[in-house]
Design a protein around this motif. Structure first.
Motif, PDB file in Angstrom:
ATOM      1  N   ILE A 208       0.999  -1.077  -0.140  1.00  0.00           N
ATOM      2  CA  ILE A 208       0.075  -0.119   0.131  1.00  0.00           C
ATOM      3  C   ILE A 208       0.865   1.146  -0.002  1.00  0.00           C
ATOM      4  N   LEU A 209       1.853   1.194   0.781  1.00  0.00           N
ATOM      5  CA  LEU A 209       2.863   2.348   0.823  1.00  0.00           C
ATOM      6  C   LEU A 209       3.442   2.547  -0.279  1.00  0.00           C
ATOM      7  N   GLN A 213       3.408   5.733  -2.902  1.00  0.00           N
ATOM      8  CA  GLN A 213       4.514   6.505  -3.429  1.00  0.00           C
ATOM      9  C   GLN A 213       4.710   6.483  -4.887  1.00  0.00           C
ATOM     10  N   ARG A 214       4.297   5.452  -5.430  1.00  0.00           N
ATOM     11  CA  ARG A 214       4.164   5.361  -7.016  1.00  0.00           C
ATOM     12  C   ARG A 214       3.352   6.614  -7.568  1.00  0.00           C
ATOM     13  N   GLU A 215       1.862   6.614  -7.009  1.00  0.00           N
ATOM     14  CA  GLU A 215       1.069   7.531  -7.385  1.00  0.00           C
ATOM     15  C   GLU A 215       1.615   8.834  -7.149  1.00  0.00           C
ATOM     16  N   ASN A 216       2.182   9.272  -6.159  1.00  0.00           N
ATOM     17  CA  ASN A 216       2.746  10.482  -5.876  1.00  0.00           C
ATOM     18  C   ASN A 216       3.887  10.984  -6.748  1.00  0.00           C
ATOM     19  N   ILE A 217       4.770   9.853  -7.149  1.00  0.00           N
ATOM     20  CA  ILE A 217       5.759  10.088  -8.053  1.00  0.00           C
ATOM     21  C   ILE A 217       5.179  10.491  -9.637  1.00  0.00           C
ATOM     22  N   GLU A 219       2.372  11.811 -10.135  1.00  0.00           N
ATOM     23  CA  GLU A 219       1.937  13.149 -10.037  1.00  0.00           C
ATOM     24  C   GLU A 219       2.754  14.261 -10.170  1.00  0.00           C
ATOM     25  N   LYS A 220       4.032  14.058  -9.670  1.00  0.00           N
ATOM     26  CA  LYS A 220       5.114  14.831  -9.653  1.00  0.00           C
ATOM     27  C   LYS A 220       5.721  15.123 -11.003  1.00  0.00           C
ATOM     28  N   ILE A 221       5.799  13.838 -11.697  1.00  0.00           N
ATOM     29  CA  ILE A 221       6.423  13.664 -12.919  1.00  0.00           C
ATOM     30  C   ILE A 221       5.539  14.389 -14.062  1.00  0.00           C
ATOM     31  N   ALA A 222       4.176  14.349 -13.814  1.00  0.00           N
ATOM     32  CA  ALA A 222       2.994  14.998 -14.728  1.00  0.00           C
ATOM     33  C   ALA A 222       3.113  16.374 -14.710  1.00  0.00           C
ATOM     34  N   SER A 223       3.378  17.070 -13.431  1.00  0.00           N
ATOM     35  CA  SER A 223       3.534  18.307 -13.081  1.00  0.00           C
ATOM     36  C   SER A 223       4.986  18.977 -13.308  1.00  0.00           C
ATOM     37  N   ASP A 224       5.940  18.214 -13.823  1.00  0.00           N
ATOM     38  CA  ASP A 224       7.163  18.537 -14.129  1.00  0.00           C
ATOM     39  C   ASP A 224       7.987  18.950 -12.915  1.00  0.00           C
ATOM     40  N   GLU A 225       7.521  18.466 -11.787  1.00  0.00           N
ATOM     41  CA  GLU A 225       8.473  18.444 -10.440  1.00  0.00           C
ATOM     42  C   GLU A 225       9.668  17.730 -10.420  1.00  0.00           C
ATOM     43  N   ILE A 226       9.410  16.539 -10.927  1.00  0.00           N
ATOM     44  CA  ILE A 226      10.283  15.406 -11.230  1.00  0.00           C
ATOM     45  C   ILE A 226      10.847  15.252 -12.779  1.00  0.00           C
TER      46      ILE A 226
END
Length: 230
Positions: A208-209, A213-217, A219-226
């Protein structure tokens, strides 16, 4: 972390580094224009070459003089037990130097296994236990044990290798005791400890964790944060 590289014209390289005419005439002119050196295999080869050459210079600087060792073992992110070795010696200018020698994988942390790993690392660089004059570890029984610890095993082979409890470890123990007296810091580490116990005790909780974490990453890739790379 993504590696970004910018192609530099050959003329600029030749102008900035005139001492490397021989290298540039062979390497740069024969290299393809799309050469970026971002392949994971190439990057590992380059890093390994840097490490080998750096360690050679450290061993040359040590010469045949006496030296001491600082050793600690811990588990890395791949869940493998590693033993890190640092050498401490006096260079030709009379300065005390501490240099990282290498990391060795050990199957277990018993003193005999650590001794074999240390011998293997020292022999790789033509160093001998007979040249040792000091050893520093933490307070674990497998390291500083009076009868079967690594300290005792080395002392049997060379009685002149004096043992000193690692000052960094002593400082760490002091900081831990002081931190526990601070209410906010103590509460923070208690929460972290409970969280690790709760998550680490169940494969389902770990999954679950990881999924969160994968969903969080993503989202950040989609927003160009990563930024990503291969």
């Amino acid at each position: 972390m993504a590696l970004r590289s910018t192609a530099i014209p050959y003329s600029d390289v030749h102008f900035k580094f005139p001492l490397f005419d021989e290298i540039s005439s062979v390497v740069l002119k024969n290299a393809p224009d799309n050469l970026k050196l971002t392949s994971p295999r190439i990057q590992k080869d380059i890093i390994n070459a840097f490490g080998v050459e750096t360690t050679k210079l450290i061993v040359q600087d040590m010469g045949n003089d006496f030296f001491s060792i600082l050793i600690d073992d811990c588990r890395d992110i791949s869940v493998k037990e590693k033993m890190g070795v640092v050498v401490r010696y006096v260079d030709k200018n009379g300065c005390v130097m501490e240099r990282f020698l290498g990391v060795v994988h050990v199957r277990d942390t018993v003193a005999t296994s650590l001794e074999k790993a240390l011998d293997s690392l020292l022999s790789m660089y033509d160093l001998s236990v007979s040249s040792l004059r000091g050893q520093g570890y933490d307070g674990a029984s497998n390291m500083r044990g009076e009868f079967n610890g690594l300290k005792s095993l080395i002392l049997r082979r060379n009685p002149r290798v004096y043992y000193v409890h690692c000052f960094a470890h002593q400082l760490q123990l002091t900081i831990v005791v002081v931190a526990k007296k601070h209410t906010s810091i103590g509460y923070f580490y208690n929460v972290i400890n409970r969280l690790c116990n709760v998550v680490g005790g169940s494969c389902k909780r770990r999954d679950i964790l990881r999924e969160k974490q994968r969903e969080n990453i993503l989202e950040k890739i989609a927003s160009d944060e990563i930024t990503t790379g291969t």
